[in-house]
Design a protein around this motif. Structure first.
Motif, PDB file in Angstrom:
ATOM      1  N   PHE A 270       0.830  -1.204   0.000  1.00  0.00           N
ATOM      2  CA  PHE A 270       0.000   0.000   0.000  1.00  0.00           C
ATOM      3  C   PHE A 270       0.861   1.248   0.000  1.00  0.00           C
ATOM      4  O   PHE A 270       1.824   1.349   0.760  1.00  0.00           O
ATOM      5  CB  PHE A 270      -0.896   0.046   1.245  1.00  0.00           C
ATOM      6  N   SER A 271       0.502   2.201  -0.846  1.00  0.00           N
ATOM      7  CA  SER A 271       1.033   3.560  -0.744  1.00  0.00           C
ATOM      8  C   SER A 271      -0.187   4.474  -0.690  1.00  0.00           C
ATOM      9  O   SER A 271      -1.320   4.004  -0.799  1.00  0.00           O
ATOM     10  CB  SER A 271       1.943   3.897  -1.938  1.00  0.00           C
ATOM     11  N   VAL A 272       0.035   5.751  -0.546  1.00  0.00           N
ATOM     12  CA  VAL A 272      -1.084   6.684  -0.443  1.00  0.00           C
ATOM     13  C   VAL A 272      -1.897   6.701  -1.733  1.00  0.00           C
ATOM     14  O   VAL A 272      -3.123   6.832  -1.701  1.00  0.00           O
ATOM     15  CB  VAL A 272      -0.569   8.085  -0.081  1.00  0.00           C
ATOM     16  N   GLU A 273      -1.236   6.515  -2.866  1.00  0.00           N
ATOM     17  CA  GLU A 273      -1.909   6.648  -4.164  1.00  0.00           C
ATOM     18  C   GLU A 273      -2.151   5.334  -4.893  1.00  0.00           C
ATOM     19  O   GLU A 273      -2.932   5.294  -5.837  1.00  0.00           O
ATOM     20  CB  GLU A 273      -1.081   7.561  -5.073  1.00  0.00           C
TER      21      GLU A 273
ATOM     22  N   GLY B 219       0.160 -11.016   2.856  1.00  0.00           N
ATOM     23  CA  GLY B 219       1.071 -10.207   3.639  1.00  0.00           C
ATOM     24  C   GLY B 219       0.800  -8.758   3.288  1.00  0.00           C
ATOM     25  O   GLY B 219       0.562  -8.427   2.125  1.00  0.00           O
ATOM     26  N   ILE B 220       0.787  -7.893   4.280  1.00  0.00           N
ATOM     27  CA  ILE B 220       0.517  -6.476   4.064  1.00  0.00           C
ATOM     28  C   ILE B 220       1.821  -5.708   4.225  1.00  0.00           C
ATOM     29  O   ILE B 220       2.528  -5.868   5.230  1.00  0.00           O
ATOM     30  CB  ILE B 220      -0.513  -5.950   5.082  1.00  0.00           C
ATOM     31  N   VAL B 221       2.128  -4.871   3.252  1.00  0.00           N
ATOM     32  CA  VAL B 221       3.262  -3.953   3.350  1.00  0.00           C
ATOM     33  C   VAL B 221       2.666  -2.558   3.479  1.00  0.00           C
ATOM     34  O   VAL B 221       2.081  -2.037   2.530  1.00  0.00           O
ATOM     35  CB  VAL B 221       4.193  -4.057   2.121  1.00  0.00           C
ATOM     36  N   VAL B 222       2.766  -1.998   4.692  1.00  0.00           N
ATOM     37  CA  VAL B 222       2.195  -0.675   4.960  1.00  0.00           C
ATOM     38  C   VAL B 222       3.188   0.393   4.525  1.00  0.00           C
ATOM     39  O   VAL B 222       4.393   0.131   4.417  1.00  0.00           O
ATOM     40  CB  VAL B 222       1.822  -0.501   6.448  1.00  0.00           C
ATOM     41  N   PRO B 223       2.718   1.607   4.261  1.00  0.00           N
ATOM     42  CA  PRO B 223       3.641   2.674   3.862  1.00  0.00           C
ATOM     43  C   PRO B 223       4.750   2.889   4.894  1.00  0.00           C
ATOM     44  O   PRO B 223       4.501   2.892   6.106  1.00  0.00           O
ATOM     45  CB  PRO B 223       2.738   3.902   3.765  1.00  0.00           C
ATOM     46  N   GLU B 224       5.947   3.038   4.406  1.00  0.00           N
ATOM     47  CA  GLU B 224       7.134   3.216   5.257  1.00  0.00           C
ATOM     48  C   GLU B 224       6.946   4.330   6.280  1.00  0.00           C
ATOM     49  O   GLU B 224       7.278   4.186   7.453  1.00  0.00           O
ATOM     50  CB  GLU B 224       8.350   3.538   4.369  1.00  0.00           C
ATOM     51  N   PHE B 225       6.402   5.446   5.817  1.00  0.00           N
ATOM     52  CA  PHE B 225       6.338   6.620   6.671  1.00  0.00           C
ATOM     53  C   PHE B 225       5.130   6.626   7.605  1.00  0.00           C
ATOM     54  O   PHE B 225       4.874   7.601   8.281  1.00  0.00           O
ATOM     55  CB  PHE B 225       6.416   7.876   5.813  1.00  0.00           C
ATOM     56  N   SER B 226       4.413   5.490   7.657  1.00  0.00           N
ATOM     57  CA  SER B 226       3.333   5.348   8.634  1.00  0.00           C
ATOM     58  C   SER B 226       3.864   4.733   9.923  1.00  0.00           C
ATOM     59  O   SER B 226       3.135   4.585  10.890  1.00  0.00           O
ATOM     60  CB  SER B 226       2.209   4.467   8.070  1.00  0.00           C
ATOM     61  N   THR B 227       5.148   4.381   9.928  1.00  0.00           N
ATOM     62  CA  THR B 227       5.733   3.680  11.061  1.00  0.00           C
ATOM     63  C   THR B 227       6.881   4.475  11.669  1.00  0.00           C
ATOM     64  O   THR B 227       7.380   5.439  11.078  1.00  0.00           O
ATOM     65  CB  THR B 227       6.270   2.306  10.630  1.00  0.00           C
ATOM     66  N   PHE B 228       7.292   4.025  12.818  1.00  0.00           N
ATOM     67  CA  PHE B 228       8.441   4.591  13.516  1.00  0.00           C
ATOM     68  C   PHE B 228       9.410   3.449  13.764  1.00  0.00           C
ATOM     69  O   PHE B 228       9.059   2.476  14.437  1.00  0.00           O
ATOM     70  CB  PHE B 228       8.002   5.242  14.838  1.00  0.00           C
ATOM     71  N   THR B 229      10.610   3.558  13.207  1.00  0.00           N
ATOM     72  CA  THR B 229      11.595   2.494  13.284  1.00  0.00           C
ATOM     73  C   THR B 229      12.861   3.043  13.922  1.00  0.00           C
ATOM     74  O   THR B 229      13.291   4.144  13.586  1.00  0.00           O
ATOM     75  CB  THR B 229      11.906   1.950  11.874  1.00  0.00           C
ATOM     76  N   LYS B 230      13.439   2.277  14.818  1.00  0.00           N
ATOM     77  CA  LYS B 230      14.659   2.732  15.489  1.00  0.00           C
ATOM     78  C   LYS B 230      15.515   1.532  15.863  1.00  0.00           C
ATOM     79  O   LYS B 230      15.009   0.507  16.308  1.00  0.00           O
ATOM     80  CB  LYS B 230      14.307   3.534  16.732  1.00  0.00           C
ATOM     81  N   LEU B 231      16.826   1.701  15.673  1.00  0.00           N
ATOM     82  CA  LEU B 231      17.796   0.708  16.113  1.00  0.00           C
ATOM     83  C   LEU B 231      18.211   1.083  17.530  1.00  0.00           C
ATOM     84  O   LEU B 231      18.693   2.187  17.774  1.00  0.00           O
ATOM     85  CB  LEU B 231      19.010   0.685  15.183  1.00  0.00           C
ATOM     86  N   LEU B 232      17.991   0.185  18.457  1.00  0.00           N
ATOM     87  CA  LEU B 232      18.282   0.438  19.868  1.00  0.00           C
ATOM     88  C   LEU B 232      19.503  -0.362  20.295  1.00  0.00           C
ATOM     89  O   LEU B 232      19.699  -1.499  19.867  1.00  0.00           O
ATOM     90  CB  LEU B 232      17.093   0.015  20.737  1.00  0.00           C
TER      91      LEU B 232
END
Length: 187
Positions: free
Chosen positions: A11-14, A71-84
């Motif tokens: 999924f993307s916005v468009e 399998g669902i691939v959601v838009p990248e910028f809908s998430t928050f990702t961090k290496l801890l």
């Protein structure tokens, strides 16, 4: 279930991209890109689940897909990702440590988010953990649209993690630049 072909919904916005892999999951069997009506997905949130479900059903019939597990691939910028970076602690304590550190980088109340994590490295002095979170309301829009369409989401991920999975870890680090539908992801 694991011997069946697999269908990914990107999924993307468009746009919505549907990709079906062959049973050994090494070749693309069917593929289609569908332009989504303007405003159907706004700020990465599904605004009309019924309309998106209708598009999924129509596209499923058009492609002649029988598989219902997706399998669902959601838009990248809908998430928050961090290496801890975590110190040497018991593996059973990592979940709590990630939850505490997530409070520092998540913009919303952690109870309004769905988060998952994975240990991606072990060092002498601790662990490297990749954490990824998405708002429950945002995630539910994609999952519920699939459910209304009669599909069964098995996994949810983001494009950058999908890209990293295709790398051969024996060949060392790689820089991936992915450009699609007005978004650029550097991994």
């Amino acid at each position: 279930m694991f011997n069946k072909s697999f269908v990914s919904l990107f999924f993307s916005v468009e746009r919505l991209q549907i990709l079906q892999l062959t049973r050994p999951k090494n070749k693309v069997f069917k593929y289609l890109t569908v332009d989504l009506p303007k405003g159907l997905i706004s700020n990465y949130k599904v605004e009309d689940k019924e309309a998106l479900a209708s598009i999924l059903k129509t596209t499923w019939n058009k492609l002649g897909l029988k598989e219902k597990s997706v399998g669902i691939v959601v838009p990248e910028f809908s998430t928050f990702t961090k290496l801890l970076s975590l110190p040497n602690i018991e593996v059973s304590e990592i979940d709590e440590a990630v939850a505490w550190q997530a409070q520092e980088f998540l913009p919303n109340d952690p109870d309004s988010m769905v988060m998952d994590w994975e240990i991606v490295g072990k060092k002498k002095n601790g662990y490297e953990v990749l954490a990824c979170a998405i708002g429950k309301e945002i995630l539910n829009g994609y999952v519920e649209s699939c459910d209304i369409a009669g599909l069964f989401p098995l996994v949810v991920e983001i494009p950058s993690i999908s890209l990293v999975r295709i790398l051969d870890p024996k060949k060392g680090g790689r820089l991936i630049l992915y450009k699609n539908f007005g978004e650029i992801i550097i991994t």
